[in-house]
Design a protein around this motif. Sequence first.
Motif, mmCIF file in Angstrom:
data_model
loop_
_atom_site.group_PDB
_atom_site.id
_atom_site.type_symbol
_atom_site.label_atom_id
_atom_site.label_comp_id
_atom_site.label_asym_id
_atom_site.label_seq_id
_atom_site.Cartn_x
_atom_site.Cartn_y
_atom_site.Cartn_z
ATOM 1 N N THR A 86 47.384 48.410 119.778
ATOM 2 C CA THR A 86 46.946 48.026 118.537
ATOM 3 C C THR A 86 45.690 47.378 118.564
ATOM 4 N N ILE A 87 44.689 47.553 117.485
ATOM 5 C CA ILE A 87 43.417 46.743 117.743
ATOM 6 C C ILE A 87 43.271 45.698 116.612
ATOM 7 N N SER A 88 43.159 44.515 116.806
ATOM 8 C CA SER A 88 43.587 43.462 115.877
ATOM 9 C C SER A 88 42.636 42.151 116.182
ATOM 10 N N CYS A 89 42.306 41.480 115.130
ATOM 11 C CA CYS A 89 40.934 40.595 115.055
ATOM 12 C C CYS A 89 41.453 39.350 115.601
ATOM 13 N N GLU A 104 44.501 45.552 108.662
ATOM 14 C CA GLU A 104 43.642 46.526 108.119
ATOM 15 C C GLU A 104 42.435 46.693 108.676
ATOM 16 N N ASN A 105 41.836 45.643 108.882
ATOM 17 C CA ASN A 105 40.345 45.587 108.918
ATOM 18 C C ASN A 105 39.607 46.115 110.060
ATOM 19 N N SER A 106 40.330 46.347 111.028
ATOM 20 C CA SER A 106 39.839 47.181 112.293
ATOM 21 C C SER A 106 39.631 48.543 112.108
ATOM 22 N N ASN A 107 40.389 49.104 110.999
ATOM 23 C CA ASN A 107 40.299 50.756 110.737
ATOM 24 C C ASN A 107 38.867 50.541 109.813
ATOM 25 N N PRO A 108 37.750 51.245 110.137
ATOM 26 C CA PRO A 108 36.297 51.357 109.364
ATOM 27 C C PRO A 108 37.070 51.781 107.753
ATOM 28 N N ALA A 109 36.118 50.986 106.838
ATOM 29 C CA ALA A 109 36.263 51.184 105.467
ATOM 30 C C ALA A 109 36.192 52.778 104.910
ATOM 31 N N GLU A 110 35.274 53.325 105.764
ATOM 32 C CA GLU A 110 35.036 55.078 105.309
ATOM 33 C C GLU A 110 36.392 55.713 105.767
ATOM 34 N N HIS A 121 48.794 51.715 101.822
ATOM 35 C CA HIS A 121 48.039 50.521 102.428
ATOM 36 C C HIS A 121 47.112 51.407 103.683
ATOM 37 N N PRO A 122 45.863 51.043 104.109
ATOM 38 C CA PRO A 122 45.466 51.484 105.101
ATOM 39 C C PRO A 122 46.228 51.106 106.517
ATOM 40 N N HIS A 131 42.186 59.984 113.325
ATOM 41 C CA HIS A 131 41.158 59.084 112.284
ATOM 42 C C HIS A 131 41.671 58.411 111.455
ATOM 43 N N LEU A 132 43.031 58.573 111.117
ATOM 44 C CA LEU A 132 44.098 57.884 110.166
ATOM 45 C C LEU A 132 44.086 56.224 110.638
ATOM 46 N N THR A 133 43.847 56.069 112.099
ATOM 47 C CA THR A 133 43.946 54.974 112.741
ATOM 48 C C THR A 133 42.700 54.480 113.215
ATOM 49 N N GLY A 134 41.544 54.796 112.616
ATOM 50 C CA GLY A 134 40.039 54.491 112.875
ATOM 51 C C GLY A 134 39.191 55.241 113.592
ATOM 52 N N GLY A 135 39.887 56.295 114.205
ATOM 53 C CA GLY A 135 39.163 57.210 114.885
ATOM 54 C C GLY A 135 38.461 56.616 116.367
#
Length: 397
Positions: A86-89, A104-110, A121-122, A131-135
Amino acid sequence: MRALTWHGTHDVRVDSVPDPEIINPRDAILKITSTAICGSDLHLYDGVIPGVAPGDVLGHEFMGEVVETGKDSTLKKGQRVVVPFTISCGNCFHCQITQYSAYENSNPAEKQDMSATLYGHPMAALFGYSHLTGGYSGGQAEYVRVPFSDVGPIVIPDHLEDEKVLPLSDILPTGWMGAENADIQPDDTVAVWGCGPVGLFAIQSAIIMGASKVIAIDHYPHRLELAKQLGAEVINFKTTEVREALMAMSGGIGVDAVIDAVGMESHGFAVDNMLDMVKQTVGIGADRAAALKQAILAVRPGGRVSIPGVYGGMTDKFPLGPLMEKGLQVRAGQTHVQRYTKPLLDKIEDGTIDTTFLISHRLPLEDAARGYKNFREEQDSWTKVVLKPGMEAGATA
């Protein structure tokens, strides 16, 4: 560098791809020393997770040596680290309450609209998982970029070899959280569906947490034998009527808690599961939830249902009535890995938890495609595959 890339259903290849670079001051670059194939990777391999693109680098279980850092990273060159999938801030609302996989914010807005449409929710970002999880590129590669390297990675003491600690990236915390979510009480009888890596660690964790009886359900003889060696009683669902057996083994009451460590590609011969297999094959995206349905029917009234197995879409014929009428508690989710890495590392160091019993094969990264094929098709004997960049092609260990 060399990396394993996805090119379609059952088509993964080791290709040459660009080396990763520092993008954010909190980044680090790792030289991968060990990476593993996860049962969840097989969902990508089988083409049942949406949002995977040709050329995507796979892999979310990995560790390695720090070779480069951004100016705000807390890591140092030369350190050995295991990286959570998991990628978390570390700073947001979810991270502050240790719900790291809900970030959610580690997943790019686009890319957020894709998962928000499916789930409301994202999703949080994950390494190497669509790419569901940020690519983000994964760690089945020679090198990987690690965002938020001041939060996720855990530094490993030199006296612990890779294979003892590599499971901290995913499967050990996932099995532990699966058992924790079952809210195990003294004298509980707990049933675990699936004796793959997560299921086996859930069994081990449930026993450590004090369950008086753990029952493992699978159909592969060697995996059931591994469960027995951990201290579980076992049921082969191909030769035994599972619910009847569980009632007998729980004194006619039903088991206190159930753990679904199978997920969205469940085996089973009920009509609804066979139809779900067809729907998955033609791309409708119905999750095969036979194990979860069976678990809900088998648990006693007032019992607990834990779901560490991965689900990606919808499922038909879900037993919502039994869930409600029996008053069941349900807990599920991607693992909050960072919550568990330090205490589980301590348990590995003091010998409370054994992690190496699971590894059956060690292959060079160049042979990753063979590893995927055999891990999928020979699940009884290929219980866990570790890939080693730099290991000579064609070698095995």
